[in-house]
Design a protein around this motif. Structure first.
Motif, PDB file in Angstrom:
ATOM      1  N   MET A 346       0.829  -1.195   0.000  1.00 20.80           N
ATOM      2  CA  MET A 346       0.000   0.000   0.000  1.00 20.80           C
ATOM      3  C   MET A 346       0.870   1.254   0.000  1.00 20.80           C
ATOM      4  SD  MET A 346      -2.800   1.344   2.805  1.00 20.80           S
ATOM      5  CE  MET A 346      -1.542   1.964   3.924  1.00 20.80           C
ATOM      6  N   PRO A 347       0.651   2.191  -0.948  1.00 23.44           N
ATOM      7  CA  PRO A 347       1.423   3.438  -0.954  1.00 23.44           C
ATOM      8  C   PRO A 347       1.211   4.227   0.344  1.00 23.44           C
ATOM      9  CG  PRO A 347       0.272   3.136  -3.037  1.00 23.44           C
ATOM     10  CD  PRO A 347      -0.266   2.101  -2.093  1.00 23.44           C
ATOM     11  N   TYR A 355       0.043  12.285   2.821  1.00 24.50           N
ATOM     12  CA  TYR A 355       0.333  11.046   3.534  1.00 24.50           C
ATOM     13  C   TYR A 355      -0.967  10.280   3.705  1.00 24.50           C
ATOM     14  CZ  TYR A 355       2.593   8.068   7.050  1.00 24.50           C
ATOM     15  OH  TYR A 355       3.129   7.003   7.749  1.00 24.50           O
ATOM     16  N   VAL A 356      -0.916   8.975   3.595  1.00 23.67           N
ATOM     17  CA  VAL A 356      -2.111   8.160   3.698  1.00 23.67           C
ATOM     18  C   VAL A 356      -2.807   8.423   5.037  1.00 23.67           C
ATOM     19  CG1 VAL A 356      -0.892   6.180   4.710  1.00 23.67           C
ATOM     20  CG2 VAL A 356      -3.007   5.822   3.426  1.00 23.67           C
ATOM     21  N   GLU A 357      -4.121   8.385   5.027  1.00 24.11           N
ATOM     22  CA  GLU A 357      -4.883   8.645   6.242  1.00 24.11           C
ATOM     23  C   GLU A 357      -4.533   7.639   7.333  1.00 24.11           C
ATOM     24  OE1 GLU A 357      -6.966  11.012   7.126  1.00 24.11           O
ATOM     25  OE2 GLU A 357      -6.619  12.072   5.238  1.00 24.11           O
ATOM     26  N   PRO A 358      -4.391   8.098   8.593  1.00 22.15           N
ATOM     27  CA  PRO A 358      -4.043   7.188   9.686  1.00 22.15           C
ATOM     28  C   PRO A 358      -5.003   6.014   9.821  1.00 22.15           C
ATOM     29  CG  PRO A 358      -3.773   9.454  10.399  1.00 22.15           C
ATOM     30  CD  PRO A 358      -4.427   9.513   9.046  1.00 22.15           C
ATOM     31  N   SER A 359      -6.297   6.237   9.606  1.00 24.55           N
ATOM     32  CA  SER A 359      -7.270   5.149   9.732  1.00 24.55           C
ATOM     33  C   SER A 359      -7.029   4.071   8.685  1.00 24.55           C
ATOM     34  CB  SER A 359      -8.694   5.697   9.603  1.00 24.55           C
ATOM     35  OG  SER A 359      -8.875   6.350   8.355  1.00 24.55           O
ATOM     36  N   ALA A 360      -6.668   4.495   7.450  1.00 26.01           N
ATOM     37  CA  ALA A 360      -6.376   3.525   6.395  1.00 26.01           C
ATOM     38  C   ALA A 360      -5.116   2.737   6.727  1.00 26.01           C
ATOM     39  CB  ALA A 360      -6.215   4.240   5.059  1.00 26.01           C
ATOM     40  N   LEU A 361      -4.125   3.414   7.290  1.00 28.36           N
ATOM     41  CA  LEU A 361      -2.894   2.719   7.667  1.00 28.36           C
ATOM     42  C   LEU A 361      -3.142   1.761   8.823  1.00 28.36           C
ATOM     43  CD1 LEU A 361       0.098   2.347   7.185  1.00 28.36           C
ATOM     44  CD2 LEU A 361       0.527   4.279   8.717  1.00 28.36           C
ATOM     45  N   ASP A 362      -3.985   2.163   9.774  1.00 33.03           N
ATOM     46  CA  ASP A 362      -4.328   1.276  10.889  1.00 33.03           C
ATOM     47  C   ASP A 362      -4.915  -0.034  10.370  1.00 33.03           C
ATOM     48  OD1 ASP A 362      -3.471   3.055  12.810  1.00 33.03           O
ATOM     49  OD2 ASP A 362      -5.470   3.895  13.184  1.00 33.03           O
ATOM     50  N   SER A 363      -5.855   0.081   9.436  1.00 26.23           N
ATOM     51  CA  SER A 363      -6.499  -1.117   8.886  1.00 26.23           C
ATOM     52  C   SER A 363      -5.490  -1.983   8.162  1.00 26.23           C
ATOM     53  CB  SER A 363      -7.629  -0.726   7.935  1.00 26.23           C
ATOM     54  OG  SER A 363      -8.660  -0.080   8.618  1.00 26.23           O
ATOM     55  N   TYR A 364      -4.620  -1.337   7.399  1.00 22.79           N
ATOM     56  CA  TYR A 364      -3.630  -2.096   6.626  1.00 22.79           C
ATOM     57  C   TYR A 364      -2.686  -2.844   7.559  1.00 22.79           C
ATOM     58  CZ  TYR A 364      -0.023  -3.298   3.270  1.00 22.79           C
ATOM     59  OH  TYR A 364       0.872  -3.996   2.503  1.00 22.79           O
ATOM     60  N   LEU A 365      -2.153  -2.171   8.559  1.00 21.69           N
ATOM     61  CA  LEU A 365      -1.182  -2.807   9.451  1.00 21.69           C
ATOM     62  C   LEU A 365      -1.785  -3.971  10.222  1.00 21.69           C
ATOM     63  CD1 LEU A 365       0.734   0.292  10.879  1.00 21.69           C
ATOM     64  CD2 LEU A 365       1.341  -1.176   8.944  1.00 21.69           C
ATOM     65  N   GLY A 367      -3.933  -5.929   8.942  1.00 26.63           N
ATOM     66  CA  GLY A 367      -4.266  -6.958   7.964  1.00 26.63           C
ATOM     67  C   GLY A 367      -5.711  -6.954   7.533  1.00 26.63           C
ATOM     68  N   LYS A 368      -6.422  -5.852   7.791  1.00 24.97           N
ATOM     69  CA  LYS A 368      -7.823  -5.750   7.385  1.00 24.97           C
ATOM     70  C   LYS A 368      -7.892  -5.048   6.043  1.00 24.97           C
ATOM     71  CE  LYS A 368      -9.352  -5.549  12.197  1.00 24.97           C
ATOM     72  NZ  LYS A 368     -10.002  -4.700  13.229  1.00 24.97           N
ATOM     73  N   LEU A 369      -7.675  -5.782   4.983  1.00 30.93           N
ATOM     74  CA  LEU A 369      -7.672  -5.219   3.643  1.00 30.93           C
ATOM     75  C   LEU A 369      -9.035  -5.387   3.011  1.00 30.93           C
ATOM     76  CD1 LEU A 369      -4.659  -5.609   4.319  1.00 30.93           C
ATOM     77  CD2 LEU A 369      -4.270  -6.060   1.909  1.00 30.93           C
ATOM     78  N   THR A 370      -9.434  -4.383   2.240  1.00 30.34           N
ATOM     79  CA  THR A 370     -10.747  -4.485   1.580  1.00 30.34           C
ATOM     80  C   THR A 370     -10.534  -4.609   0.076  1.00 30.34           C
ATOM     81  OG1 THR A 370     -10.856  -2.065   1.459  1.00 30.34           O
ATOM     82  CG2 THR A 370     -11.911  -3.146   3.337  1.00 30.34           C
TER      83      THR A 370
END
Length: 370
Positions: A346-347, A355-365, A367-370
Protein backbone atom coordinates in the motif's frame (compact mmCIF):
# COMPACT_ATOMS: atom_id res chain seq x y z
CA UNK A 1 36.19 -9.65 -4.96
CA UNK A 2 35.66 -11.43 -8.25
CA UNK A 3 32.26 -12.54 -9.58
CA UNK A 4 31.47 -16.25 -9.51
CA UNK A 5 28.27 -16.53 -11.52
CA UNK A 6 25.18 -14.61 -12.47
CA UNK A 7 21.73 -16.08 -11.98
CA UNK A 8 18.63 -14.79 -13.73
CA UNK A 9 16.72 -12.18 -11.79
CA UNK A 10 13.53 -13.26 -10.08
CA UNK A 11 10.28 -11.67 -11.16
CA UNK A 12 7.90 -10.24 -8.60
CA UNK A 13 7.01 -13.16 -6.36
CA UNK A 14 3.35 -13.21 -7.26
CA UNK A 15 -0.18 -12.45 -6.19
CA UNK A 16 -0.92 -15.55 -4.15
CA UNK A 17 -2.37 -17.48 -7.07
CA UNK A 18 0.31 -20.21 -6.91
CA UNK A 19 -0.09 -22.38 -3.83
CA UNK A 20 2.69 -24.56 -2.38
CA UNK A 21 2.61 -28.23 -3.22
CA UNK A 22 1.56 -30.87 -0.73
CA UNK A 23 5.19 -31.99 -0.44
CA UNK A 24 6.27 -28.51 0.64
CA UNK A 25 3.46 -28.19 3.18
CA UNK A 26 4.08 -31.66 4.57
CA UNK A 27 7.78 -30.91 4.93
CA UNK A 28 7.13 -27.75 6.95
CA UNK A 29 4.41 -29.26 9.09
CA UNK A 30 6.48 -32.35 9.94
CA UNK A 31 9.17 -30.38 11.76
CA UNK A 32 9.29 -31.51 15.41
CA UNK A 33 9.16 -28.12 17.16
CA UNK A 34 5.76 -26.55 16.60
CA UNK A 35 4.96 -24.94 19.98
CA UNK A 36 6.71 -23.52 23.02
CA UNK A 37 5.63 -26.71 24.80
CA UNK A 38 7.59 -28.71 22.24
CA UNK A 39 10.67 -26.63 23.03
CA UNK A 40 10.36 -27.25 26.76
CA UNK A 41 9.88 -30.98 26.20
CA UNK A 42 12.79 -31.29 23.76
CA UNK A 43 15.24 -29.42 26.02
CA UNK A 44 14.17 -30.24 29.60
CA UNK A 45 17.51 -29.21 31.08
CA UNK A 46 17.49 -25.69 29.61
CA UNK A 47 15.43 -22.94 31.31
CA UNK A 48 12.88 -21.37 28.91
CA UNK A 49 11.55 -17.85 29.47
CA UNK A 50 8.51 -16.81 27.44
CA UNK A 51 7.66 -13.18 26.68
CA UNK A 52 4.36 -12.31 25.01
CA UNK A 53 3.59 -9.24 22.95
CA UNK A 54 0.43 -8.00 21.27
CA UNK A 55 2.06 -7.18 17.93
CA UNK A 56 5.35 -7.25 16.09
CA UNK A 57 5.20 -3.57 15.10
CA UNK A 58 8.19 -2.48 17.16
CA UNK A 59 10.33 -1.29 14.29
CA UNK A 60 10.35 0.04 10.76
CA UNK A 61 12.13 -2.02 8.14
CA UNK A 62 13.20 0.61 5.61
CA UNK A 63 14.52 -0.35 2.16
CA UNK A 64 16.35 2.27 0.11
CA UNK A 65 16.97 0.32 -3.10
CA UNK A 66 15.77 -2.69 -5.10
CA UNK A 67 19.24 -3.57 -6.41
CA UNK A 68 21.88 -5.91 -5.02
CA UNK A 69 25.25 -7.14 -6.26
CA UNK A 70 24.72 -10.57 -4.70
CA UNK A 71 22.81 -13.44 -6.32
CA UNK A 72 22.01 -15.64 -3.35
CA UNK A 73 20.81 -18.92 -4.81
CA UNK A 74 20.82 -22.70 -4.70
CA UNK A 75 24.32 -23.81 -5.79
CA UNK A 76 24.15 -25.65 -9.10
CA UNK A 77 20.40 -25.09 -9.45
CA UNK A 78 20.46 -21.86 -11.46
CA UNK A 79 17.79 -20.37 -9.20
CA UNK A 80 17.91 -17.60 -6.64
CA UNK A 81 16.20 -18.18 -3.31
CA UNK A 82 16.51 -14.53 -2.23
CA UNK A 83 13.06 -12.98 -1.81
CA UNK A 84 14.43 -9.49 -2.49
CA UNK A 85 12.23 -8.13 0.32
CA UNK A 86 9.19 -8.59 -1.91
CA UNK A 87 10.43 -6.15 -4.56
CA UNK A 88 11.26 -6.83 -8.18
CA UNK A 89 15.00 -6.48 -8.63
CA UNK A 90 16.20 -3.37 -10.42
CA UNK A 91 12.60 -2.40 -11.20
CA UNK A 92 12.14 0.27 -8.51
CA UNK A 93 14.05 3.52 -8.43
CA UNK A 94 16.24 4.15 -5.40
CA UNK A 95 14.20 5.90 -2.77
CA UNK A 96 14.15 9.63 -2.28
CA UNK A 97 15.87 9.70 1.11
CA UNK A 98 14.47 13.09 2.05
CA UNK A 99 10.95 11.71 1.52
CA UNK A 100 11.85 8.47 3.28
CA UNK A 101 13.00 10.51 6.28
CA UNK A 102 9.64 12.28 6.38
CA UNK A 103 7.82 8.92 6.35
CA UNK A 104 9.98 7.62 9.18
CA UNK A 105 9.42 10.82 11.17
CA UNK A 106 5.67 10.42 10.69
CA UNK A 107 5.78 6.91 12.16
CA UNK A 108 7.86 8.27 15.02
CA UNK A 109 5.37 11.02 15.85
CA UNK A 110 2.12 9.13 15.33
CA UNK A 111 3.05 5.63 16.47
CA UNK A 112 5.96 6.10 18.84
CA UNK A 113 8.26 3.85 16.81
CA UNK A 114 11.87 4.56 17.70
CA UNK A 115 13.71 1.70 15.97
CA UNK A 116 14.61 1.49 12.28
CA UNK A 117 16.26 -1.34 10.40
CA UNK A 118 17.84 -0.32 7.09
CA UNK A 119 17.29 -3.71 5.67
CA UNK A 120 17.43 -6.21 2.91
CA UNK A 121 19.30 -5.22 -0.20
CA UNK A 122 22.79 -3.77 -0.24
CA UNK A 123 22.37 -0.07 0.64
CA UNK A 124 23.81 2.83 -1.27
CA UNK A 125 26.89 3.97 0.61
CA UNK A 126 27.32 7.67 -0.07
CA UNK A 127 27.16 11.02 1.70
CA UNK A 128 23.39 11.19 1.29
CA UNK A 129 22.97 7.85 3.08
CA UNK A 130 25.14 9.07 5.96
CA UNK A 131 23.04 12.24 6.18
CA UNK A 132 19.87 10.11 6.14
CA UNK A 133 21.03 8.20 9.22
CA UNK A 134 22.01 11.38 11.04
CA UNK A 135 18.67 12.96 10.15
CA UNK A 136 16.66 10.06 11.55
CA UNK A 137 18.60 10.25 14.80
CA UNK A 138 17.91 13.98 14.96
CA UNK A 139 14.20 13.20 14.48
CA UNK A 140 14.13 10.98 17.56
CA UNK A 141 14.90 7.51 16.21
CA UNK A 142 16.84 5.88 19.03
CA UNK A 143 18.19 2.78 17.30
CA UNK A 144 19.22 2.34 13.66
CA UNK A 145 20.42 -1.05 12.45
CA UNK A 146 21.90 -1.80 9.05
CA UNK A 147 21.62 -5.16 7.25
CA UNK A 148 24.34 -5.59 4.65
CA UNK A 149 26.58 -8.03 2.81
CA UNK A 150 29.47 -5.75 3.74
CA UNK A 151 30.49 -4.69 0.25
CA UNK A 152 32.43 -1.38 0.41
CA UNK A 153 31.59 -1.22 4.10
CA UNK A 154 35.20 -1.07 5.27
CA UNK A 155 35.55 2.51 4.04
CA UNK A 156 32.19 3.70 5.32
CA UNK A 157 31.62 1.96 8.64
CA UNK A 158 33.32 4.56 10.90
CA UNK A 159 31.37 7.38 9.21
CA UNK A 160 28.09 5.49 9.54
CA UNK A 161 28.77 4.94 13.23
CA UNK A 162 29.58 8.62 13.72
CA UNK A 163 26.30 9.55 12.02
CA UNK A 164 24.35 7.46 14.52
CA UNK A 165 24.31 3.87 13.29
CA UNK A 166 23.60 1.63 16.29
CA UNK A 167 24.63 -1.78 15.00
CA UNK A 168 25.25 -3.78 11.84
CA UNK A 169 23.97 -7.17 10.67
CA UNK A 170 26.15 -8.97 8.11
CA UNK A 171 24.62 -11.57 5.80
CA UNK A 172 27.10 -14.45 5.62
CA UNK A 173 25.53 -17.56 4.08
CA UNK A 174 28.49 -19.90 4.60
CA UNK A 175 31.59 -19.99 6.76
CA UNK A 176 33.92 -21.27 4.08
CA UNK A 177 35.26 -19.23 1.19
CA UNK A 178 34.22 -21.46 -1.72
CA UNK A 179 30.79 -22.26 -0.27
CA UNK A 180 30.18 -18.56 0.34
CA UNK A 181 30.92 -17.76 -3.30
CA UNK A 182 28.83 -20.68 -4.57
CA UNK A 183 25.79 -19.58 -2.56
CA UNK A 184 26.07 -15.81 -2.76
CA UNK A 185 27.44 -15.46 -6.27
CA UNK A 186 30.37 -13.24 -5.31
CA UNK A 187 33.75 -14.02 -3.79
CA UNK A 188 33.55 -11.59 -0.87
CA UNK A 189 34.01 -13.88 2.14
CA UNK A 190 37.29 -12.36 3.32
CA UNK A 191 35.79 -8.89 3.07
CA UNK A 192 32.83 -9.90 5.24
CA UNK A 193 35.15 -11.21 7.95
CA UNK A 194 37.15 -7.98 7.88
CA UNK A 195 33.96 -5.93 8.25
CA UNK A 196 32.94 -7.98 11.29
CA UNK A 197 36.34 -7.52 12.92
CA UNK A 198 36.37 -3.80 12.09
CA UNK A 199 32.95 -3.33 13.68
CA UNK A 200 34.15 -5.09 16.80
CA UNK A 201 37.30 -3.00 16.84
CA UNK A 202 35.42 0.32 16.79
CA UNK A 203 32.83 -0.80 19.32
CA UNK A 204 29.91 -1.20 16.92
CA UNK A 205 27.71 -4.20 17.83
CA UNK A 206 27.60 -6.73 15.01
CA UNK A 207 25.41 -9.75 14.26
CA UNK A 208 25.44 -12.35 11.49
CA UNK A 209 22.45 -13.45 9.38
CA UNK A 210 22.65 -16.87 7.78
CA UNK A 211 20.22 -18.93 5.71
CA UNK A 212 20.86 -22.66 6.05
CA UNK A 213 21.05 -24.91 3.00
CA UNK A 214 21.29 -28.70 2.97
CA UNK A 215 24.81 -29.85 2.19
CA UNK A 216 26.24 -26.46 3.15
CA UNK A 217 25.72 -26.68 6.89
CA UNK A 218 28.64 -28.93 7.86
CA UNK A 219 30.67 -25.88 8.83
CA UNK A 220 28.31 -24.99 11.69
CA UNK A 221 30.50 -26.43 14.52
CA UNK A 222 33.49 -24.33 13.45
CA UNK A 223 31.17 -21.38 12.90
CA UNK A 224 29.93 -21.71 16.50
CA UNK A 225 33.50 -21.73 17.82
CA UNK A 226 34.19 -18.57 15.83
CA UNK A 227 31.15 -16.67 17.14
CA UNK A 228 31.95 -17.82 20.69
CA UNK A 229 35.32 -16.10 20.56
CA UNK A 230 33.70 -12.85 19.41
CA UNK A 231 30.51 -13.16 21.48
CA UNK A 232 28.44 -12.52 18.36
CA UNK A 233 24.72 -12.72 17.76
CA UNK A 234 23.76 -15.08 14.94
CA UNK A 235 20.38 -15.41 13.27
CA UNK A 236 19.82 -18.75 11.56
CA UNK A 237 16.99 -18.85 9.03
CA UNK A 238 15.38 -21.66 7.09
CA UNK A 239 15.35 -20.98 3.36
CA UNK A 240 11.95 -19.63 2.35
CA UNK A 241 9.75 -21.36 -0.20
CA UNK A 242 8.77 -19.24 -3.15
CA UNK A 243 6.45 -19.97 -6.11
CA UNK A 244 8.09 -21.81 -8.98
CA UNK A 245 10.84 -23.33 -6.85
CA UNK A 246 9.21 -26.49 -5.53
CA UNK A 247 11.89 -29.00 -6.51
CA UNK A 248 14.84 -26.73 -5.70
CA UNK A 249 13.42 -25.92 -2.29
CA UNK A 250 12.73 -29.56 -1.42
CA UNK A 251 16.27 -30.59 -2.41
CA UNK A 252 17.96 -27.83 -0.46
CA UNK A 253 15.76 -27.18 2.56
CA UNK A 254 17.07 -28.09 5.97
CA UNK A 255 15.68 -26.56 9.13
CA UNK A 256 17.66 -25.31 12.09
CA UNK A 257 15.42 -27.69 14.05
CA UNK A 258 17.36 -30.60 12.56
CA UNK A 259 20.74 -29.38 13.83
CA UNK A 260 19.98 -28.09 17.35
CA UNK A 261 22.23 -30.82 18.75
CA UNK A 262 25.17 -28.78 17.51
CA UNK A 263 24.57 -26.03 20.08
CA UNK A 264 22.12 -27.43 22.67
CA UNK A 265 24.93 -28.49 25.00
CA UNK A 266 26.39 -24.97 24.79
CA UNK A 267 23.07 -23.31 25.72
CA UNK A 268 22.46 -21.99 29.21
CA UNK A 269 18.93 -20.61 28.64
CA UNK A 270 16.33 -19.91 25.95
CA UNK A 271 14.17 -16.81 25.59
CA UNK A 272 11.01 -17.07 23.48
CA UNK A 273 9.10 -14.05 22.17
CA UNK A 274 5.53 -14.78 21.04
CA UNK A 275 3.77 -12.09 18.99
CA UNK A 276 -0.02 -12.05 18.79
CA UNK A 277 0.17 -10.51 15.32
CA UNK A 278 1.38 -12.19 13.15
CA UNK A 279 1.47 -15.15 15.54
CA UNK A 280 5.22 -15.42 15.06
CA UNK A 281 7.54 -16.97 17.63
CA UNK A 282 11.20 -15.90 17.90
CA UNK A 283 13.75 -17.78 20.00
CA UNK A 284 17.16 -16.82 21.31
CA UNK A 285 19.55 -19.52 22.47
CA UNK A 286 21.96 -17.89 24.93
CA UNK A 287 25.26 -19.76 24.76
CA UNK A 288 27.59 -20.28 27.69
CA UNK A 289 30.40 -18.18 26.24
CA UNK A 290 28.29 -15.05 25.66
CA UNK A 291 27.29 -15.60 22.02
CA UNK A 292 23.68 -16.21 21.01
CA UNK A 293 21.68 -17.87 18.24
CA UNK A 294 18.30 -16.54 17.13
CA UNK A 295 15.81 -18.72 15.30
CA UNK A 296 12.15 -18.49 14.29
CA UNK A 297 9.69 -21.16 15.36
CA UNK A 298 8.20 -21.38 11.88
CA UNK A 299 4.82 -23.04 11.99
CA UNK A 300 2.60 -21.68 9.22
CA UNK A 301 -0.61 -23.08 10.67
CA UNK A 302 -0.45 -20.78 13.71
CA UNK A 303 1.41 -17.67 12.57
CA UNK A 304 -1.20 -16.26 10.25
CA UNK A 305 -3.49 -14.41 12.61
CA UNK A 306 -4.10 -11.36 10.39
CA UNK A 307 -7.43 -11.36 8.50
CA UNK A 308 -5.69 -10.96 5.13
CA UNK A 309 -3.87 -14.26 5.67
CA UNK A 310 -6.89 -16.44 6.34
CA UNK A 311 -7.80 -17.09 2.73
CA UNK A 312 -4.34 -16.65 1.20
CA UNK A 313 -3.28 -19.64 -0.88
CA UNK A 314 0.40 -19.37 0.08
CA UNK A 315 -0.12 -19.22 3.85
CA UNK A 316 0.77 -22.88 4.45
CA UNK A 317 4.33 -22.21 3.27
CA UNK A 318 4.75 -18.60 4.41
CA UNK A 319 7.36 -18.39 7.15
CA UNK A 320 6.89 -14.74 7.99
CA UNK A 321 3.25 -13.88 8.49
CA UNK A 322 1.70 -10.44 8.07
CA UNK A 323 4.25 -7.76 9.01
CA UNK A 324 6.31 -10.54 10.56
CA UNK A 325 9.54 -8.50 10.48
CA UNK A 326 7.92 -5.23 11.50
CA UNK A 327 6.54 -2.57 9.17
CA UNK A 328 8.41 -2.97 5.88
CA UNK A 329 8.71 0.20 3.78
CA UNK A 330 9.90 -0.45 0.24
CA UNK A 331 12.10 1.79 -1.86
CA UNK A 332 9.05 3.32 -3.56
CA UNK A 333 7.60 4.26 -0.16
CA UNK A 334 4.96 1.58 0.15
CA UNK A 335 4.07 -0.46 3.20
CA UNK A 336 4.59 -4.11 2.33
CA UNK A 337 2.98 -6.68 4.58
CA UNK A 338 4.30 -9.86 2.98
CA UNK A 339 7.34 -10.69 0.86
CA UNK A 340 5.34 -13.35 -1.00
CA UNK A 341 2.49 -10.95 -1.82
CA UNK A 342 3.89 -7.68 -3.24
CA UNK A 343 0.49 -7.14 -4.83
CA UNK A 344 -0.78 -6.28 -1.35
CA UNK A 345 1.61 -3.35 -0.83
CA UNK A 346 0.00 0.00 0.00
CA UNK A 347 1.42 3.44 -0.95
CA UNK A 348 2.20 5.57 2.08
CA UNK A 349 2.10 8.81 0.12
CA UNK A 350 -0.55 10.33 -2.12
CA UNK A 351 -0.17 11.89 -5.60
CA UNK A 352 -0.44 15.37 -4.09
CA UNK A 353 2.58 14.57 -1.84
CA UNK A 354 0.34 13.99 1.14
CA UNK A 355 0.33 11.05 3.53
CA UNK A 356 -2.11 8.16 3.70
CA UNK A 357 -4.88 8.64 6.24
CA UNK A 358 -4.04 7.19 9.69
CA UNK A 359 -7.27 5.15 9.73
CA UNK A 360 -6.38 3.52 6.39
CA UNK A 361 -2.89 2.72 7.67
CA UNK A 362 -4.33 1.28 10.89
CA UNK A 363 -6.50 -1.12 8.89
CA UNK A 364 -3.63 -2.10 6.63
CA UNK A 365 -1.18 -2.81 9.45
CA UNK A 366 -3.75 -5.01 11.18
CA UNK A 367 -4.27 -6.96 7.96
CA UNK A 368 -7.82 -5.75 7.38
CA UNK A 369 -7.67 -5.22 3.64
CA UNK A 370 -10.75 -4.49 1.58
Amino acid sequence: MSPRRMLPLLPVQGNGSVAPSTNVVDRLHSLPLQTVGDIRAAFPGIPVEEIRAETHFQNLRVLTTSTCAMRCGYPGEGTMWCHNEGMERNAIHDSDLSEARKVVARFRRERGITQVTLAGLEPRLNDEFVTFIAGMRADGIEKISLVSHGLKMLDWLPRLQAAGLSDIVLSVQAFEKQAYADIMGLDAFDNALRVIDLAGGIGLPVAVNRVILRGFHEDIPGFLDWIDKRKLRVRLYDVMWMPGQEDQWLRNHISWQEITHLWADRTERITVWTYGLPGRVNMVWWLNGGASIETNLNYPRTQHTAPVCRDCRVKDACLEGWMGCGIRITADLKASGCVLRPDLAMPLTTPDRGYVEPSALDSYLSGKLT
